[in-house]
Design an enzyme around this catalytic site. Structure first.
Site, PDB file in Angstrom:
ATOM      1  N   LYS A   1      67.511  93.837  39.444  1.00  0.00           N
ATOM      2  CA  LYS A   1      68.607  93.493  38.529  1.00  0.00           C
ATOM      3  C   LYS A   1      68.820  92.004  38.487  1.00  0.00           C
ATOM      4  O   LYS A   1      68.596  91.321  39.486  1.00  0.00           O
ATOM      5  CB  LYS A   1      69.902  94.085  39.071  1.00  0.00           C
ATOM      6  CG  LYS A   1      70.029  95.548  38.945  1.00  0.00           C
ATOM      7  CD  LYS A   1      71.508  95.913  39.086  1.00  0.00           C
ATOM      8  CE  LYS A   1      71.693  97.389  38.900  1.00  0.00           C
ATOM      9  NZ  LYS A   1      71.230  98.133  40.071  1.00  0.00           N
TER      10      LYS A   1
ATOM     11  N   GLU B   1      65.484 107.173  49.005  1.00  0.00           N
ATOM     12  CA  GLU B   1      66.511 106.534  49.843  1.00  0.00           C
ATOM     13  C   GLU B   1      67.871 107.197  49.681  1.00  0.00           C
ATOM     14  O   GLU B   1      68.080 108.007  48.771  1.00  0.00           O
ATOM     15  CB  GLU B   1      66.609 105.045  49.515  1.00  0.00           C
ATOM     16  CG  GLU B   1      67.051 104.780  48.093  1.00  0.00           C
ATOM     17  CD  GLU B   1      67.862 103.499  47.956  1.00  0.00           C
ATOM     18  OE1 GLU B   1      68.830 103.318  48.722  1.00  0.00           O
ATOM     19  OE2 GLU B   1      67.534 102.702  47.053  1.00  0.00           O
TER      20      GLU B   1
HETATM   21  N1  PSU Z   1      69.986  97.873  43.889  1.00  0.00           N
HETATM   22  C1  PSU Z   1      70.305  98.865  43.043  1.00  0.00           C
HETATM   23  N2  PSU Z   1      70.787 100.036  43.521  1.00  0.00           N
HETATM   24  C2  PSU Z   1      70.958 100.248  44.867  1.00  0.00           C
HETATM   25  C3  PSU Z   1      70.599  99.191  45.758  1.00  0.00           C
HETATM   26  C4  PSU Z   1      70.127  98.035  45.233  1.00  0.00           C
HETATM   27  O1  PSU Z   1      70.170  98.696  41.850  1.00  0.00           O
HETATM   28  O2  PSU Z   1      71.413 101.328  45.267  1.00  0.00           O
HETATM   29  C5  PSU Z   1      70.727  99.421  47.240  1.00  0.00           C
HETATM   30  C6  PSU Z   1      69.364  99.813  47.826  1.00  0.00           C
HETATM   31  O3  PSU Z   1      69.580 100.753  48.867  1.00  0.00           O
HETATM   32  C7  PSU Z   1      68.881  98.506  48.426  1.00  0.00           C
HETATM   33  C8  PSU Z   1      70.160  97.896  48.890  1.00  0.00           C
HETATM   34  O4  PSU Z   1      67.960  98.668  49.483  1.00  0.00           O
HETATM   35  O5  PSU Z   1      71.103  98.202  47.873  1.00  0.00           O
HETATM   36  C9  PSU Z   1      70.040  96.401  49.097  1.00  0.00           C
HETATM   37  O6  PSU Z   1      71.211  95.918  49.684  1.00  0.00           O
HETATM   38  P1  PSU Z   1      71.284  94.382  50.124  1.00  0.00           P
HETATM   39  O7  PSU Z   1      71.260  93.606  48.861  1.00  0.00           O
HETATM   40  O8  PSU Z   1      72.599  94.297  50.852  1.00  0.00           O
HETATM   41  O9  PSU Z   1      70.117  94.122  51.015  1.00  0.00           O
END
Ligand code: PSU
Ligand code: MN
Length: 307
Positions: free
Chosen positions: A161, A26
């Site tokens: 996390k 990603e």
């Molecule tokens: N969690 C992490 N590192 C990240 C992300 C999440 O530890 O870089 C990023 C990933 O791209 C994930 C996104 O798909 O955040 C999720 O965002 P949201 O919670 O806004 O859906």
């Protein structure tokens, strides 16, 4: 023929045509997940790890409105250097990004979607999004989870996390019919730590078994993805005593400042990094590399098993 154009890197295109192993990566982790220059070093390092473990890396992003799988180094550099102004695209944002000619880092949900369209079945990242703490008030549930429920791509992560409500995230994945498999562990890991205190639904101990499970899952045509949770290597893990308070402080600060929606996760990641004086970032880099290695080995085993 797919109706949408995805620009494949040369190596990716050749590997897919020959049914050789490919691992999707990603780009929100580059644009919003880590500071420069750690983001660039990590992105390039992770590609190298995929290669060392027998697969071709396909970093996915939207560049000037075009969907890409497999990026040249200068394009990765461009993504790493653009300041926070760049778009964070989840699956629902892709069409607008294309029409507006935007450049965007793709989240897990958007990356899964593009990987599936390109014919890539496995994807490595650090952590997936999930059900946020307080979701009973805010309704903040990442689109990563609904995408896992409808797009048949296996995602290798280090768990989620504890910025998230891990119990609710696991419940949601159950509702979405997404198998959650821990690699060489009984417990579902919590990203910085090897255990979240919750059991994973399943444990598998080899890349070959995971590849066989992917093939069986595909044959069942459930249409859902799979979540493979790979605990952070022991030497790189943080202790709960060290990281839990930091995470609590970051979450409290976000609530206080009214930060929500797509800004919330990037804010928390950056704040945890600051508060932990870089120790969280160091663990983050190590676990992403560890996930890329496992994903490549699974991709290689899958290619071998389906040859
Ligand atoms: N969690 C992490 N590192 C990240 C992300 C999440 O530890 O870089 C990023 C990933 O791209 C994930 C996104 O798909 O955040 C999720 O965002 P949201 O919670 O806004 O859906
Ligand atoms: Mn959200």
């Amino acid at each position: 023929m797919r109706k949408i154009e995805i620009i494949l890197g040369k190596e990716v295109s050749e590997a897919l045509a020959a049914s050789r192993p490919v691992v999707a990566l990603e780009s929100t982790i580059i644009t919003h997940g880590m500071p420069y220059p750690a983001n660039l070093e990590t992105a390039l390092g992770v590609e190298a790890v995929v290669r060392e473990n027998g697969a071709v890396p396909a970093t996915i992003a939207v560049i000037d409105g075009k969907l890409h799988a497999g990026l040249e180094r200068d394009v990765i550099e461009r993504l790493a250097k653009v300041e926070r102004g760049v778009v964070k695209a989840s699956g629902r944002d892709l069409a607008v990004a294309m029409v507006k000619g935007q450049t965007a880092g793709t989240t897990v949900s958007a990356t899964m979607k593009i990987a599936a369209l390109a014919g890539i079945s496995i994807f490595a990242t650090g952590g997936v999004g999930g059900v946020h703490r307080g979701a009973e008030q805010t309704f903040d549930i990442s689109a990563d989870l609904t995408e896992l429920g409808r797009t048949p791509v296996a995602v290798v992560c280090a768990g989620v996390k504890s910025i998230l409500d891990i119990a609710k995230t696991l419940e949601y994945l159950e509702t979405q019919r997404v198998p959650v498999i821990a690699y060489q562990s009984d417990d579902f890991p919590a990203f910085f730590t090897r255990s979240s205190g919750y059991k994973a639904d399943h444990r598998l101990d080899s890349a070959e078994d995971i590849a066989a499970t992917m093939l069986a899952h595909d044959a069942l045509e459930t249409g859902t993805g799979m979540l493979i949770a790979n605990p952070v290597p022991e030497d790189d893990a943080l202790t709960p005593e060290f990281i839990d308070g930091t995470i609590d402080d970051a979450v409290a600060e976000a609530t206080e400042r009214g930060i929500g929606r797509k800004e919330l996760t990037p804010f928390l990641l950056a704040r945890i990094n600051e508060l932990s004086e870089g120790r969280s970032l160091k663990a983050n880099i190590a676990l992403v590399r560890n996930n890329a290695a496992l994903a490549a080995r699974i991709a290689a085993a899958r290619a071998k098993a389906s040859a």
